[in-house]
Design a protein around this motif. Sequence first.
Motif, PDB file in Angstrom:
ATOM      1  N   PRO A  42       0.787  -0.993  -0.060  1.00 22.00           N
ATOM      2  CA  PRO A  42       0.021   0.153   0.076  1.00 22.00           C
ATOM      3  C   PRO A  42       0.811   1.406   0.045  1.00 22.00           C
ATOM      4  O   PRO A  42       1.935   1.332   0.498  1.00 22.00           O
ATOM      5  CB  PRO A  42      -0.929   0.071   1.189  1.00 22.00           C
ATOM      6  N   PHE A  43       0.264   2.337  -0.687  1.00 15.52           N
ATOM      7  CA  PHE A  43       0.966   3.690  -0.580  1.00 15.52           C
ATOM      8  C   PHE A  43       0.200   4.674   0.432  1.00 15.52           C
ATOM      9  O   PHE A  43      -0.978   4.847   0.449  1.00 15.52           O
ATOM     10  CB  PHE A  43       0.782   3.874  -2.075  1.00 15.52           C
ATOM     11  N   ASP A  44       1.227   4.924   1.512  1.00 12.08           N
ATOM     12  CA  ASP A  44       0.640   5.901   2.623  1.00 12.08           C
ATOM     13  C   ASP A  44       0.390   7.139   2.215  1.00 12.08           C
ATOM     14  O   ASP A  44      -0.172   7.662   3.000  1.00 12.08           O
ATOM     15  CB  ASP A  44       1.477   5.628   3.567  1.00 12.08           C
ATOM     16  N   ILE A  45       0.399   7.718   1.132  1.00  8.20           N
ATOM     17  CA  ILE A  45       0.200   9.327   0.575  1.00  8.20           C
ATOM     18  C   ILE A  45      -1.278   9.143   0.182  1.00  8.20           C
ATOM     19  O   ILE A  45      -1.441   8.477  -1.068  1.00  8.20           O
ATOM     20  CB  ILE A  45       1.391   9.812  -0.149  1.00  8.20           C
ATOM     21  N   ASP A  46      -1.738  10.207   0.364  1.00  7.07           N
ATOM     22  CA  ASP A  46      -3.397  10.230  -0.096  1.00  7.07           C
ATOM     23  C   ASP A  46      -3.196  10.752  -1.444  1.00  7.07           C
ATOM     24  O   ASP A  46      -2.452  11.470  -1.905  1.00  7.07           O
ATOM     25  CB  ASP A  46      -4.156  11.182   0.897  1.00  7.07           C
ATOM     26  N   ASN A  47      -4.454  10.441  -2.182  1.00 11.12           N
ATOM     27  CA  ASN A  47      -4.628  11.012  -3.604  1.00 11.12           C
ATOM     28  C   ASN A  47      -5.237  12.348  -3.329  1.00 11.12           C
ATOM     29  O   ASN A  47      -6.434  12.273  -3.885  1.00 11.12           O
ATOM     30  CB  ASN A  47      -5.454  10.023  -4.297  1.00 11.12           C
ATOM     31  N   THR A  48      -4.764  13.211  -2.950  1.00 19.25           N
ATOM     32  CA  THR A  48      -5.152  14.553  -2.714  1.00 19.25           C
ATOM     33  C   THR A  48      -4.265  15.600  -3.419  1.00 19.25           C
ATOM     34  O   THR A  48      -2.917  15.428  -3.590  1.00 19.25           O
ATOM     35  CB  THR A  48      -5.447  14.800  -1.250  1.00 19.25           C
ATOM     36  N   THR A  49      -4.406  16.840  -3.415  1.00 24.74           N
ATOM     37  CA  THR A  49      -3.547  17.982  -3.999  1.00 24.74           C
ATOM     38  C   THR A  49      -2.452  17.956  -2.558  1.00 24.74           C
ATOM     39  O   THR A  49      -1.237  18.104  -3.000  1.00 24.74           O
ATOM     40  CB  THR A  49      -4.194  19.207  -3.985  1.00 24.74           C
ATOM     41  N   GLU A  50      -2.736  17.837  -1.524  1.00 29.86           N
ATOM     42  CA  GLU A  50      -1.721  17.901  -0.474  1.00 29.86           C
ATOM     43  C   GLU A  50      -1.088  16.601  -0.316  1.00 29.86           C
ATOM     44  O   GLU A  50       0.379  17.015  -0.243  1.00 29.86           O
ATOM     45  CB  GLU A  50      -2.391  18.038   1.112  1.00 29.86           C
ATOM     46  N   GLY A  51      -1.558  15.704  -0.641  1.00 31.91           N
ATOM     47  CA  GLY A  51      -0.622  14.238  -0.912  1.00 31.91           C
ATOM     48  C   GLY A  51       0.393  14.424  -1.849  1.00 31.91           C
ATOM     49  O   GLY A  51       1.682  14.091  -1.840  1.00 31.91           O
ATOM     50  N   ARG A  52      -0.263  15.088  -3.056  1.00 32.36           N
ATOM     51  CA  ARG A  52       0.822  15.228  -4.230  1.00 32.36           C
ATOM     52  C   ARG A  52       2.023  16.150  -3.918  1.00 32.36           C
ATOM     53  O   ARG A  52       2.992  15.912  -3.978  1.00 32.36           O
ATOM     54  CB  ARG A  52       0.182  15.736  -5.459  1.00 32.36           C
ATOM     55  N   LEU A  77       9.474  12.441  -1.261  1.00 29.32           N
ATOM     56  CA  LEU A  77       9.702  11.237  -1.939  1.00 29.32           C
ATOM     57  C   LEU A  77      10.905  11.291  -2.535  1.00 29.32           C
ATOM     58  O   LEU A  77      11.165  12.098  -3.388  1.00 29.32           O
ATOM     59  CB  LEU A  77       8.722  10.534  -2.652  1.00 29.32           C
ATOM     60  N   THR A  78      11.867  10.248  -2.345  1.00 33.12           N
ATOM     61  CA  THR A  78      13.183  10.156  -3.240  1.00 33.12           C
ATOM     62  C   THR A  78      13.184   8.679  -3.594  1.00 33.12           C
ATOM     63  O   THR A  78      12.562   7.946  -3.043  1.00 33.12           O
ATOM     64  CB  THR A  78      14.324  10.588  -2.596  1.00 33.12           C
ATOM     65  N   ASN A  79      13.841   8.569  -4.647  1.00 33.23           N
ATOM     66  CA  ASN A  79      13.857   7.398  -5.227  1.00 33.23           C
ATOM     67  C   ASN A  79      14.752   6.155  -4.700  1.00 33.23           C
ATOM     68  O   ASN A  79      15.792   6.597  -4.546  1.00 33.23           O
ATOM     69  CB  ASN A  79      14.237   7.380  -6.804  1.00 33.23           C
TER      70      ASN A  79
END
Length: 187
Positions: free
Chosen positions: A73-83, A90-92
């Motif tokens: 699971p990806f813990d960052i939301d699909n929102t403008t704030e999450g983006r 986030l880094t690779n």
Amino acid sequence: MKVLVKVLVVVGMIGFTSCFNKKQSNYQFFPNMYESVGYETYQEVEGVPYGGFKDKMEAQLPVDGTIKRGWIPFDIDNTTEGRAFAKDSLTNPLPKTEANMATGKELFDIYCSVCHGKKGKGDGALVKSEKFLGVPNYKDRDITEGSIYHTIYYGLNSMGSHAGQLNEKERWQVTMYVDKLNADLTK
């Protein structure tokens, strides 16, 4: 007696080989084990095959709190704030190796270049044929590894999510390649 046994053996062998079908495996004593009925998670099912559940859908729902095997699971939301958070933080995690870059290019060519073009200029085949319009040139965007990954995972605007097509490592490899394309375009 020996003749009768030989005749029965020959008749039995003829009987067994007469049912032989080269296209399928031989004698299936429990054919449902070989060719099971596939049920989709939310499909409607006729009858009550699940032991008398009133709501036939209830028996097909996954248990609360479970995730598909291999799915992270990806813990960052699909929102403008999450983006915005993904863009800044986030880094690779993958090393920038030739192998990762080559795999990222290969996956980009399969999944992304049809819209974004081979060089990331927003001039892919679907854009040229006017199936999709407004695909951005990477040069015109302020993107980071985090924002690229977030966009691949959730999609953005008319771009759909590619989380189902690419696993986590592949998403990071594509991110690495898109970051390289962006760097090449902004030189």
